[in-house]
Design a protein around this motif. Structure first.
Motif, short mmCIF file in Angstrom:
data_model
loop_
_atom_site.label_atom_id
_atom_site.label_comp_id
_atom_site.label_asym_id
_atom_site.label_seq_id
_atom_site.Cartn_x
_atom_site.Cartn_y
_atom_site.Cartn_z
N SER A 92 0.86 -1.19 0.00
CA SER A 92 0.00 0.00 0.00
C SER A 92 0.89 1.24 0.00
CB SER A 92 -0.88 0.02 1.25
OG SER A 92 -1.51 1.27 1.40
N THR A 93 0.51 2.21 -0.80
CA THR A 93 1.14 3.53 -0.70
C THR A 93 0.15 4.50 -0.05
OG1 THR A 93 2.47 3.17 -2.67
CG2 THR A 93 2.14 5.45 -2.01
N PRO B 30 -8.95 4.64 -7.84
CA PRO B 30 -8.45 4.52 -6.45
C PRO B 30 -6.93 4.47 -6.39
CG PRO B 30 -9.30 2.40 -7.22
CD PRO B 30 -9.64 3.42 -8.27
N THR C 283 -3.16 4.16 1.28
CA THR C 283 -3.96 3.90 2.47
C THR C 283 -3.07 3.92 3.73
OG1 THR C 283 -5.29 2.48 1.06
CG2 THR C 283 -5.70 2.35 3.42
N1 CP Z 1 -6.37 2.85 -3.22
C1 CP Z 1 -5.54 2.11 -2.46
O1 CP Z 1 -5.96 1.32 -1.60
O2 CP Z 1 -4.22 2.36 -2.70
P1 CP Z 1 -3.00 1.66 -1.92
O3 CP Z 1 -3.01 0.20 -2.31
O4 CP Z 1 -1.77 2.38 -2.38
O5 CP Z 1 -3.25 1.82 -0.45
#
Ligand code: CP
Length: 312
Positions: free
Chosen positions: A54-55, A262, A57
């Motif tokens: 994840s970046t 997203p 979230t």
């Molecule tokens: N939209 C989202 O969940 O991005 P990440 O995977 O970077 O958290």
């Protein structure tokens, strides 16, 4: 009474969603200003436990906690003792014994946070569970739509891409349906499960991208989640031709259409750079709203009297 976490949109009422979205607006920075800091959660501790990459979230939960005066610690799967064979329940009980006030958790298995919440009094906030839900993503998406002056009621939202593996699609369907939006799910037949039309009212399915885009007020593009596909559901070389959002699609659309994603975006796979970087794109607004929405969620879960969050 144990504190309530946030496991999904499905179980939230419309007034609860409205309360979070309204509160998030209070936390939004003014144009050209930084986020303000608050002392609402001073002395509280939030643990971010991410078993998937994840970046957005993970970082925004950490920033949100700090803006509210809380302390935040982030742990990834590689850095946790799960990588040494510890069970998920034992890992969660171990963390709970350190008395955090909330655990923000992402896991590749659908239902993992719901299962663990049965064992823990520490509230869990779901940061994405498998193909099931990503509640704070749907909340920040709704905040971003409302910021454009639109109402959710009667809005036509086209969600396009790998619907089958998308927790973002599912949480958005639950949320938008509670506001009587008109939701069109679009993708290749192999990535478009018919059952999704049954999970909420106002949902229709199509494999025709032009049909989905026509009359849409909002397009939400989704990444093809190759990491969740055991075999390719659609030839990668063909995907962009049939389901990639390109400038010619926008010419079919309403003049005030907005394009959302997203993230992470894959340029040239599900969205062209021209569209991703266009005036219609609100992708970075979504990222920014991730902070204010997660501040509202953390406040909802953690503010008030401090309780003992011991594990059973
Ligand atoms: N939209 C989202 O969940 O991005 P990440 O995977 O970077 O958290």
């Amino acid at each position: 009474m144990p504190r309530q976490g946030l496991l999904g949109i499905d179980t939230l009422t419309r007034p609860e969603i409205e309360q979070i979205l309204d509160r998030a607006r209070d936390f939004q920075p003014r144009p050209d200003e930084s986020f303000r800091k608050f002392n609402i959660l001073t002395g509280r501790m939030v643990v971010n436990l991410f078993f998937e990459a994840s970046t957005r979230t993970r970082t925004s939960f950490e920033i949100a906690a700090k803006h509210l005066g809380a302390d935040a610690v982030s742990i990834t799967a590689q850095a946790s003792s799960v990588s040494k064979g510890e069970s998920l329940v034992d890992t969660l009980n171990t963390l709970a014994a350190m008395r955090p006030d909330a655990i923000v958790m992402r896991h590749a298995s659908s239902g993992a946070p719901h299962f663990l919440q049965r064992y823990l009094e520490t509230p869990i906030i779901n940061a994405g569970d498998g193909t099931h839900e990503h509640p704070t993503q749907a909340l920040l998406d709704a905040r971003t739509i409302l910021d454009r002056g639109a109402k959710l009621e009667g809005l036509r939202v086209a969600i396009i891409g790998d619907i089958a593996h998308s927790r973002v699609a599912r949480s958005n369907v639950y949320l938008l349906s509670k506001f009587a939006a008109d939701i069109v799910l679009c993708g290749p037949a192999s990535l478009l499960p018919k059952e999704l039309a049954q999970i909420a009212t106002g949902v229709t399915l199509t494999t025709d991208m032009n049909e989905a885009i026509r009359d849409a007020d909002v397009i939400m593009m989704l990444r093809v989640q190759l990491e969740r596909q055991h075999e390719a559901a659609f030839p990668a070389s063909e995907y962009f031709r049939f389901y990639g959002l390109r400038p010619e699609h926008l010419r079919l659309a309403k003049p005030d259409l907005i394009v959302m994603h997203p993230g992470p975006i894959n340029r040239g796979r599900e969205i062209s750079s021209e569209v991703a970087d266009s005036q219609r794109s609100v992708i970075l607004n979504q990222v920014e709203n991730g902070i204010s929405v997660r501040m509202a969620v953390l406040e909802r879960v953690l503010a008030g009297e401090k309780t003992n969050g011991t594990a059973h």
